[in-house]
Enzyme design. Structure first.
Site, mmCIF file in Angstrom:
data_model
loop_
_atom_site.group_PDB
_atom_site.id
_atom_site.type_symbol
_atom_site.label_atom_id
_atom_site.label_comp_id
_atom_site.label_asym_id
_atom_site.label_seq_id
_atom_site.Cartn_x
_atom_site.Cartn_y
_atom_site.Cartn_z
ATOM 1 N N CYS A 103 0.107 21.044 -4.759
ATOM 2 C CA CYS A 103 1.026 21.667 -5.726
ATOM 3 C C CYS A 103 1.361 20.922 -6.797
ATOM 4 O O CYS A 103 1.856 19.806 -6.676
ATOM 5 C CB CYS A 103 2.421 22.038 -4.949
ATOM 6 S SG CYS A 103 3.855 22.352 -5.872
ATOM 7 N N CYS A 131 4.778 19.100 -6.912
ATOM 8 C CA CYS A 131 4.852 18.003 -5.876
ATOM 9 C C CYS A 131 4.394 16.713 -6.603
ATOM 10 O O CYS A 131 4.820 15.686 -6.102
ATOM 11 C CB CYS A 131 4.326 18.379 -4.757
ATOM 12 S SG CYS A 131 4.956 19.998 -4.137
ATOM 13 N N ARG A 190 4.030 -18.755 2.685
ATOM 14 C CA ARG A 190 3.582 -19.157 1.369
ATOM 15 C C ARG A 190 2.167 -19.480 1.440
ATOM 16 O O ARG A 190 1.193 -18.961 2.152
ATOM 17 C CB ARG A 190 4.625 -19.944 0.665
ATOM 18 C CG ARG A 190 5.933 -19.311 0.738
ATOM 19 C CD ARG A 190 7.272 -20.099 0.141
ATOM 20 N NE ARG A 190 6.843 -19.433 -1.449
ATOM 21 C CZ ARG A 190 6.801 -20.175 -2.605
ATOM 22 N NH1 ARG A 190 7.062 -21.528 -2.507
ATOM 23 N NH2 ARG A 190 6.767 -19.550 -3.878
ATOM 24 N N HIS A 194 -3.575 -2.339 1.116
ATOM 25 C CA HIS A 194 -2.432 -1.994 0.250
ATOM 26 C C HIS A 194 -2.579 -2.372 -1.262
ATOM 27 O O HIS A 194 -2.565 -1.289 -2.204
ATOM 28 C CB HIS A 194 -1.272 -2.866 0.527
ATOM 29 C CG HIS A 194 -0.468 -2.495 1.892
ATOM 30 N ND1 HIS A 194 -0.013 -3.328 2.600
ATOM 31 C CD2 HIS A 194 -0.334 -1.314 2.172
ATOM 32 C CE1 HIS A 194 0.475 -2.693 3.605
ATOM 33 N NE2 HIS A 194 0.568 -1.589 3.502
ATOM 34 N N HIS A 221 2.708 -6.631 -8.444
ATOM 35 C CA HIS A 221 3.241 -7.943 -7.615
ATOM 36 C C HIS A 221 4.705 -7.563 -7.434
ATOM 37 O O HIS A 221 5.239 -7.602 -6.139
ATOM 38 C CB HIS A 221 3.103 -9.005 -8.519
ATOM 39 C CG HIS A 221 3.371 -10.462 -7.637
ATOM 40 N ND1 HIS A 221 3.247 -11.654 -7.995
ATOM 41 C CD2 HIS A 221 3.741 -10.469 -6.419
ATOM 42 C CE1 HIS A 221 3.434 -12.646 -7.101
ATOM 43 N NE2 HIS A 221 4.084 -11.849 -6.086
ATOM 44 N N ASN A 222 5.573 -7.129 -8.494
ATOM 45 C CA ASN A 222 7.075 -6.569 -8.142
ATOM 46 C C ASN A 222 6.932 -5.744 -6.985
ATOM 47 O O ASN A 222 7.858 -5.620 -6.136
ATOM 48 C CB ASN A 222 7.439 -6.324 -9.326
ATOM 49 C CG ASN A 222 8.331 -7.573 -9.906
ATOM 50 O OD1 ASN A 222 8.484 -8.394 -9.198
ATOM 51 N ND2 ASN A 222 8.711 -7.403 -11.044
ATOM 52 N N VAL A 271 4.852 -5.020 -4.607
ATOM 53 C CA VAL A 271 4.860 -5.813 -3.421
ATOM 54 C C VAL A 271 5.791 -6.596 -2.929
ATOM 55 O O VAL A 271 6.329 -6.674 -1.518
ATOM 56 C CB VAL A 271 3.264 -6.600 -3.438
ATOM 57 C CG1 VAL A 271 3.265 -7.424 -2.023
ATOM 58 C CG2 VAL A 271 2.171 -6.024 -3.759
ATOM 59 N N ASN A 272 6.489 -7.030 -3.823
ATOM 60 C CA ASN A 272 7.804 -8.072 -3.248
ATOM 61 C C ASN A 272 8.960 -7.008 -3.049
ATOM 62 O O ASN A 272 9.459 -7.153 -1.834
ATOM 63 C CB ASN A 272 8.167 -8.677 -4.581
ATOM 64 C CG ASN A 272 7.389 -9.706 -5.247
ATOM 65 O OD1 ASN A 272 6.593 -10.395 -4.536
ATOM 66 N ND2 ASN A 272 7.508 -10.151 -6.700
ATOM 67 N N LYS A 314 12.082 -12.710 -1.444
ATOM 68 C CA LYS A 314 11.241 -11.882 -2.305
ATOM 69 C C LYS A 314 12.341 -11.464 -3.300
ATOM 70 O O LYS A 314 13.086 -10.706 -2.855
ATOM 71 C CB LYS A 314 10.321 -10.829 -1.775
ATOM 72 C CG LYS A 314 9.444 -11.549 -0.929
ATOM 73 C CD LYS A 314 7.929 -11.360 -1.242
ATOM 74 C CE LYS A 314 7.026 -11.872 -0.377
ATOM 75 N NZ LYS A 314 7.262 -13.030 0.302
#
Ligand SMILES: Cc1cc2nc3c(=O)[nH]c(=O)nc-3n(C[C@H](O)[C@H](O)[C@H](O)COP(=O)(O)OP(=O)(O)OC[C@H]3O[C@@H](n4cnc5c(N)ncnc54)[C@H](O)[C@@H]3O)c2cc1C
Ligand SMILES: *[C@@H]1O[C@H](CO)[C@@H](O)[C@H](O)[C@H]1NC(C)=O
Ligand SMILES: *[C@@H]1O[C@H](CO)[C@@H](O)[C@H](O)[C@H]1NC(C)=O
Ligand SMILES: *[C@@H]1O[C@H](CO)[C@@H](O)[C@H](O)[C@H]1NC(C)=O
Length: 732
Positions: free
Chosen positions: A81, A84, A413, A461, A487-488, A490-491, A506
């Site tokens: 759709c 959607c 880290r 991911h 990256h943000n 992911v953070n 984060k």
């Protein structure tokens, strides 16, 4: 994010799939079935697990939805759709936006175009897409939720809708949901009496504002802070604190002791960011950050204080070492996709890595070598040999030393942090050097992560994110910003997860205190990034000139210092080594070399005797090297050594090195499983071949040959001269 379908088609489809007449619904249902059948019933949904949306299926629907202590907002959609598809970015954005509210209310989605989900969609009586249902907490399993017709199509509108639903929630509401109603002076006074030093924040706002309730929910998962909202009409509190700005936030201790919360802009995002970072406020279930986390004992790598707002060359070099010598090493043979990935990765490193000259030379050498390999598969050992073919001016340090990427514990880290840093730096360098291909660095990263990055869920991911939009990147500036925004994302997903270092929470980066100019507000008070400012900030932050060179691995020094010693010792060695010297070049490295000194030299029959000699010499000299290296570093311009602390560090490292023998060389590496014992053997080989570069050897040989030639030439000359003299004498 733009919708993939054009507005016209999505609108008409929407009408067709919408809540019109029954006949239309029938047609719709038939279409659904046909679509599902045509596509073989297998449909990739519009959401993935990394979207913060619970993905429903017949197997999990009972467990996820019913008798849950949190309320839920469900989206029923059909992946074919168009509307959607157009709505899905809003849903994803909303999910990230209210991630902190999860304990009170979460988002879920189900793809009704997937045949296996049809029973669930039928059970909820869904006929048009997308449909939203609000399911209160503790719903029984015959509940179908409240149908939310005519819902808003933007994030803020949906957020306000959720708040309205939570406020009108029947008893019992979600236990985790804090009180959302306005507070009064009386209530505050009685609260303060019993609060035992907890932080109390008051959001002063207009009567119709949602900011207060949003901030309350944003702080839901944080301990040692209570947020309440005060309306402008609550005159007693407003006059007690002399509040004139609405909204504004005050930290309230007593009726005479209160302070205004300093923020960049008066809006939800800035309030939440500031309150979550107040001293004493911690995320629930996370260990409280302790200063003692940084005090390391003798056996651990010492904590090195660093500037949290800078990028360190040491992280970048360590990332290179780790990825090229450790991560890649688990791939014995590299071919196909992986070989393409390796070529791309090394090629962008060669082009854009803003390294010290020896490192750049090493990258260039290994890239040249890779280019020359016209084969379809290479052995890692050959690659490694090409990488480790060192000389005085071509060398990649063989140690890991995190600086800006240090974690408060060993498992935080480090490498992944440095990988992000490395690729941000590369995208910025590509922009500065006006590379031709805007996607080059991103594609190299995508392929490297997909083929080699050891964290496999991360790779999945990242692949999803790349698939979604990486191909649309069409300029170098867009490439820098693409990586920044992903990256943000992911953070946002990882905030509060177990892998998050409590000392380095984060955040959406760069936060307001780091780049005030990057943040702005839309007319409605929603936070927005000023992308031009962000780009300017990134270009400075990750620029080559701005990189800090403190605490760089001193590993790069031994070949130089040793070389000097070697040169002094040349006459002796020349006699001993004789013709064997040339062999040195071939014996760069032997895998699986034994671990103690004696057997090391025994196990290397091809190693010329000179190597054994060098080893002994090196070990005796270790302590003397200290001061020499320090001076050497001081003298070397690009290797900025700043203060005495650095000197002490170098001394300490060297002493450790002497004391712990060779194992001290790369302490941190021990934490990582080392496939095939590479590191030990390379460390050994490193010591064995220290200072004995190819250049030295070839110089030796050339000098030797030259002098021999000279002597031969002189001999001939004198012989001829003598003969001439004899003939002259004989003539008269
Ligand atoms: C490709 C990739 C995918 C990953 N996927 C996952 C995953 O799915 N699950 C998981 O648990 N971990 C994942 N990780 C690891 C995770 O992202 C972090 O690297 C790790 O948790 C360490 O976090 P950190 O606090 O050091 O900060 P990092 O996120 O590693 O960031 C490093 C530094 O970059 C800077 N920075 C932060 N945000 C930005 C930004 N938006 N733009 C520019 N610079 C920024 C900051 O200075 C920060 O200190 C992934 C790592 C990579 C490289
Ligand atoms: C809560 O925060 C206050 C103020 O910062 C602090 O004094 C107090 O120790 C904190 N309480 C806990 C349990 O951490
Ligand atoms: C030092 O730290 C290591 C690693 O965390 C630990 O195994 C060891 O027991 C510690 N030693 C002392 C004396 O605390
Ligand atoms: C960290 O670096 C920034 C930017 O160069 C500088 O302004 C700041 O003073 C530094 N902080 C420390 C503690 O050195």
């Amino acid at each position: 994010m733009a919708a993939r379908a054009s507005p016209a088609t999505s609108l008409s489809r929407w009408r067709m799939c919408g809540t019109a007449a029954v006949r239309v619904r029938l047609v719709c249902a038939v279409l659904c079935v046909m679509c599902v059948l045509c596509s073989g019933g297998v449909r990739a949904g519009l959401y993935s697990e990394s979207d913060q949306v619970a993905i429903l299926s017949p197997d999990n629907v009972d467990a996820v939805l019913f008798n849950s202590p949190s309320a839920a907002l469900l989206e029923f959609y059909a992946s074919w759709c168009g509307h959607c598809v157009a709505f899905s970015p809003v849903w994803k954005k909303l999910a990230l936006d209210i991630k902190e509210w999860k304990l009170a209310v979460y988002l879920a989605a189900i793809d009704c175009a997937d045949e296996s989900n049809r029973a669930v969609c039928v059970r909820f009586g869904i006929t048009g897409y997308p449909s939203l249902r609000f399911l209160p907490a503790f719903s029984s399993n015959d509940s179908t939720g409240e149908d939310l017709r005519g819902f808003s199509r933007d994030v803020a509108g949906l957020r306000h809708l959720i708040i309205d639903k939570l406020e009108s929630h029947k008893h019992p509401g979600p236990p985790a949901c804090p009180p959302l109603e306005k507070t009064s002076a009386r209530e505050i006074d009685s609260y303060v009496e019993n609060s035992r030093g907890q932080n109390l924040a008051l959001v002063f706002e207009e009567d119709d504002s949602y900011v207060g309730r949003e901030v309350i929910l944003d702080l839901l998962q944080y301990e040692n802070i209570t947020v309440r909202r005060v309306l402008r009409s609550e005159e007693e509190l407003v006059s007690r604190l002399s509040v004139t700005d609405f909204p504004s936030v005050y930290l309230y201790k007593t009726h005479t002791n209160f302070t205004r919360l300093p923020v960049l802009k008066e809006a939800r995002a800035f309030y939440s960011y500031a309150l979550q970072r107040l001293p004493g406020v911690v995320r629930e279930g996370k260990p409280r950050p302790e200063v003692s986390d940084f005090i390391r004992n003798e056996t651990e790598e010492q904590w090195r204080p660093f500037n949290k707002t800078r990028v360190y060359m040491s992280d970048l070099e360590s990332a290179l070492h780790y990825s090229l010598r450790v991560e890649l090493a688990s791939h014995l043979v590299i071919s196909g996709e992986a070989l393409i990935a390796l070529r791309g990765y090394v090629s962008v490193l060669d082009k854009y890595f803003p390294g010290r000259p020896p490192v750049k030379n090493a990258l260039k050498a290994v890239n040249d070598w890779l280019q020359k390999q016209k084969v379809t598969s290479i052995n890692y050992s050959d690659f490694r040999e090409a990488l480790d073919t060192t000389s005085a001016d071509s060398y990649l340090p063989k140690a890991v030393r995190w600086m800006g990427c240090q974690g408060s514990k060993q498992h935080y880290r480090g490498y992944p942090c440095a990988m992000w840093t490395l690729f941000h730096t590369l995208t910025v360098q590509a922009l500065e050097t006006e590379s031709k291909d805007p996607q080059e660095v991103l594609q190299a990263m995508r392929r490297y992560v997909s083929s080699f990055f050891g964290c496999r869920p991360c790779a999945v991911h990242f692949k999803n994110m790349a698939q979604e939009s990486m191909d649309n990147v069409n300029s170098l500036r867009a490439a820098v910003l693409w990586l920044w925004s992903r990256h943000n994302r992911v953070n946002a997903r990882l905030a509060g997860e177990l892998s998050e270092d409590p000392h380095f929470p984060k955040v959406q980066w760069p936060p307001p205190d780091l780049c005030p100019a990057c943040h702005s507000l839309k007319p409605g008070g929603e936070h927005t990034w000023l992308q031009d400012e962000v780009l300017a900030f990134l270009r400075n932050y990750y620029s080559a000139q701005h990189l800090l060179h403190d605490f760089l691995s001193d590993d790069i020094a031994p070949p130089l210092t040793e070389r000097r010693k070697a040169r002094e010792a040349v006459p002796v060695q020349e006699q001993e080594a004789g013709g064997e010297v040339e062999e040195e070049e071939m014996v760069e490295e032997v895998d699986g070399a034994p671990q103690d000194e004696k057997s090391a030299s025994e196990a290397l029959p091809r190693k010329p005797s000179i190597v054994g000699l060098r080893l002994r010499q090196f070990r005796e000299d270790i302590v003397d090297l200290d001061s020499f290296i320090v001076q050497h570093y001081k003298a070397k311009a690009p290797l900025k050594r700043q203060d005495t602390e650095d000197e002490q560090h170098v001394r300490r490292t060297k002493r450790d090195l002497a004391a712990q023998e060779v194992e001290g060389l790369a302490l941190e590496m021990e934490a990582e499983p080392e496939p095939y014992g590479h590191s030990r053997s390379t460390r050994w080989m490193f010591v064995l071949s220290v200072g004995f570069s190819r250049l030295d050897v070839s110089l030796c040989v050339t000098l030797y040959l030259l002098s021999t030639l000279c002597i031969v030439a002189m001999c001939l000359y004198f012989r001829v001269k003598r003969r001439q003299r004899r003939t002259k004498v004989a003539l008269p």
